[in-house]
Design a protein around this motif. Sequence first.
Motif, mmCIF file in Angstrom:
data_model
loop_
_atom_site.group_PDB
_atom_site.id
_atom_site.type_symbol
_atom_site.label_atom_id
_atom_site.label_comp_id
_atom_site.label_asym_id
_atom_site.label_seq_id
_atom_site.Cartn_x
_atom_site.Cartn_y
_atom_site.Cartn_z
ATOM 1 N N MET A 1 0.847 -1.189 0.000
ATOM 2 C CA MET A 1 0.000 0.000 0.000
ATOM 3 C C MET A 1 0.887 1.244 0.000
ATOM 4 O O MET A 1 1.961 1.246 0.572
ATOM 5 N N ALA A 2 0.418 2.291 -0.598
ATOM 6 C CA ALA A 2 1.183 3.534 -0.746
ATOM 7 C C ALA A 2 1.305 4.272 0.582
ATOM 8 O O ALA A 2 0.432 4.179 1.448
ATOM 9 N N ASP A 3 2.396 5.012 0.727
ATOM 10 C CA ASP A 3 2.638 5.836 1.906
ATOM 11 C C ASP A 3 1.829 7.133 1.760
ATOM 12 O O ASP A 3 2.170 7.995 0.939
ATOM 13 N N ILE A 4 0.766 7.261 2.551
ATOM 14 C CA ILE A 4 -0.143 8.407 2.435
ATOM 15 C C ILE A 4 0.570 9.725 2.752
ATOM 16 O O ILE A 4 0.310 10.738 2.098
ATOM 17 N N GLU A 5 1.457 9.724 3.735
ATOM 18 C CA GLU A 5 2.180 10.961 4.051
ATOM 19 C C GLU A 5 3.030 11.411 2.873
ATOM 20 O O GLU A 5 3.075 12.604 2.552
ATOM 21 N N ALA A 6 3.695 10.478 2.208
ATOM 22 C CA ALA A 6 4.520 10.824 1.044
ATOM 23 C C ALA A 6 3.636 11.308 -0.108
ATOM 24 O O ALA A 6 3.981 12.284 -0.792
ATOM 25 N N LEU A 7 2.507 10.635 -0.324
ATOM 26 C CA LEU A 7 1.583 11.067 -1.376
ATOM 27 C C LEU A 7 1.039 12.457 -1.089
ATOM 28 O O LEU A 7 0.931 13.298 -1.986
ATOM 29 N N THR A 8 0.687 12.706 0.172
ATOM 30 C CA THR A 8 0.178 14.019 0.561
ATOM 31 C C THR A 8 1.226 15.088 0.283
ATOM 32 O O THR A 8 0.909 16.149 -0.264
ATOM 33 N N ALA A 9 2.475 14.814 0.644
ATOM 34 C CA ALA A 9 3.563 15.775 0.408
ATOM 35 C C ALA A 9 3.755 16.035 -1.084
ATOM 36 O O ALA A 9 4.108 17.157 -1.478
ATOM 37 N N MET A 10 3.512 15.047 -1.925
ATOM 38 C CA MET A 10 3.621 15.223 -3.383
ATOM 39 C C MET A 10 2.445 16.012 -3.949
ATOM 40 O O MET A 10 2.620 16.872 -4.805
ATOM 41 N N ILE A 11 1.259 15.697 -3.463
ATOM 42 C CA ILE A 11 0.025 16.248 -4.034
ATOM 43 C C ILE A 11 -0.262 17.670 -3.546
ATOM 44 O O ILE A 11 -0.754 18.505 -4.302
ATOM 45 N N GLU A 12 0.058 17.960 -2.295
ATOM 46 C CA GLU A 12 -0.307 19.263 -1.724
ATOM 47 C C GLU A 12 0.212 20.457 -2.529
ATOM 48 O O GLU A 12 -0.540 21.409 -2.756
ATOM 49 N N PRO A 13 1.463 20.458 -3.006
ATOM 50 C CA PRO A 13 1.915 21.607 -3.804
ATOM 51 C C PRO A 13 1.108 21.809 -5.092
ATOM 52 O O PRO A 13 0.879 22.942 -5.519
ATOM 53 N N VAL A 14 0.649 20.723 -5.697
ATOM 54 C CA VAL A 14 -0.182 20.815 -6.905
ATOM 55 C C VAL A 14 -1.506 21.492 -6.559
ATOM 56 O O VAL A 14 -1.969 22.394 -7.261
ATOM 57 N N VAL A 15 -2.105 21.067 -5.461
ATOM 58 C CA VAL A 15 -3.385 21.618 -5.009
ATOM 59 C C VAL A 15 -3.223 23.102 -4.680
ATOM 60 O O VAL A 15 -4.023 23.943 -5.122
ATOM 61 N N THR A 16 -2.174 23.434 -3.951
ATOM 62 C CA THR A 16 -1.916 24.815 -3.553
ATOM 63 C C THR A 16 -1.650 25.698 -4.772
ATOM 64 O O THR A 16 -2.143 26.827 -4.848
ATOM 65 N N ARG A 17 -0.874 25.191 -5.714
ATOM 66 C CA ARG A 17 -0.542 25.942 -6.929
ATOM 67 C C ARG A 17 -1.804 26.315 -7.706
ATOM 68 O O ARG A 17 -1.870 27.367 -8.331
ATOM 69 N N GLN A 18 -2.833 25.480 -7.642
ATOM 70 C CA GLN A 18 -4.082 25.786 -8.339
ATOM 71 C C GLN A 18 -5.012 26.664 -7.501
ATOM 72 O O GLN A 18 -6.126 26.965 -7.908
ATOM 73 N N GLY A 19 -4.542 27.073 -6.313
ATOM 74 C CA GLY A 19 -5.319 27.996 -5.491
ATOM 75 C C GLY A 19 -6.293 27.338 -4.538
ATOM 76 O O GLY A 19 -7.207 27.976 -4.032
ATOM 77 N N PHE A 20 -6.085 26.038 -4.278
ATOM 78 C CA PHE A 20 -6.977 25.316 -3.384
ATOM 79 C C PHE A 20 -6.235 24.886 -2.126
ATOM 80 O O PHE A 20 -5.022 25.015 -2.040
ATOM 81 N N GLU A 21 -6.994 24.364 -1.177
ATOM 82 C CA GLU A 21 -6.405 23.830 0.047
ATOM 83 C C GLU A 21 -6.734 22.342 0.121
ATOM 84 O O GLU A 21 -7.872 21.939 -0.121
ATOM 85 N N LEU A 22 -5.736 21.556 0.448
ATOM 86 C CA LEU A 22 -5.912 20.107 0.559
ATOM 87 C C LEU A 22 -6.650 19.783 1.849
ATOM 88 O O LEU A 22 -6.284 20.263 2.920
ATOM 89 N N VAL A 23 -7.692 18.974 1.747
ATOM 90 C CA VAL A 23 -8.466 18.551 2.913
ATOM 91 C C VAL A 23 -8.011 17.172 3.368
ATOM 92 O O VAL A 23 -7.769 16.940 4.545
ATOM 93 N N ARG A 24 -7.865 16.238 2.400
ATOM 94 C CA ARG A 24 -7.497 14.876 2.773
ATOM 95 C C ARG A 24 -6.995 14.105 1.556
ATOM 96 O O ARG A 24 -7.480 14.293 0.445
ATOM 97 N N VAL A 25 -6.041 13.222 1.815
ATOM 98 C CA VAL A 25 -5.593 12.228 0.836
ATOM 99 C C VAL A 25 -5.699 10.882 1.535
ATOM 100 O O VAL A 25 -5.189 10.724 2.646
ATOM 101 N N GLN A 26 -6.379 9.940 0.897
ATOM 102 C CA GLN A 26 -6.460 8.597 1.480
ATOM 103 C C GLN A 26 -6.657 7.557 0.390
ATOM 104 O O GLN A 26 -7.179 7.853 -0.671
#
Length: 166
Positions: free
Chosen positions: A1-26
């Motif tokens: 199974m994937a490491d959610i913390e690592a995925l969150t760290a990868m995905i959050e900058p993409v979300v932020t760059r588009q002007g949004f706030e990350l709520v959850r990755v699971q």
Amino acid sequence: MADIEALTAMIEPVVTRQGFELVRVQMINTEAGPTLQVMAEDEAGLLHIDQCAALSREISELLDETDPIEGEYNLEVSSPGIDRPLTRAKDFSLWSGHKVRIQLVEAVEGRKKMQGTLLGIDGDAVKVRLEDGSGQEFLIPRSEIHSAKLVLTDDLIAATQPQQMN
């Protein structure tokens, strides 16, 4: 199974760059197979379908390049919705006064699940008053909360309606 913390760290900058706030990755299991669920919102707490599609395309490109998840999976990008999960400290403060359902990591006073009124946050602990008639209040460290979600009520629906212009 994937490491959610690592995925969150990868995905959050993409979300932020588009002007949004990350709520959850699971990662969740569905009938269609493993699904990486990404919830995000704008400053109004929403994410419209065209925003979901644009965000999904960018996250998908990132995941295709880095290939951090073994095997096949689906990507789901969505708004948290009205009966949203509470994941950040500000969520517990913002939604104070509304009904909440909490599942704990370990049982507290024999309870692993609680439902009641969210009374806010005190430091890094969530305050909840049970709705079982006892009126008992709990102060639960956020680290002890497995999951928390708002309960759909008329008050919650009213609180999430766009303000009418007079």
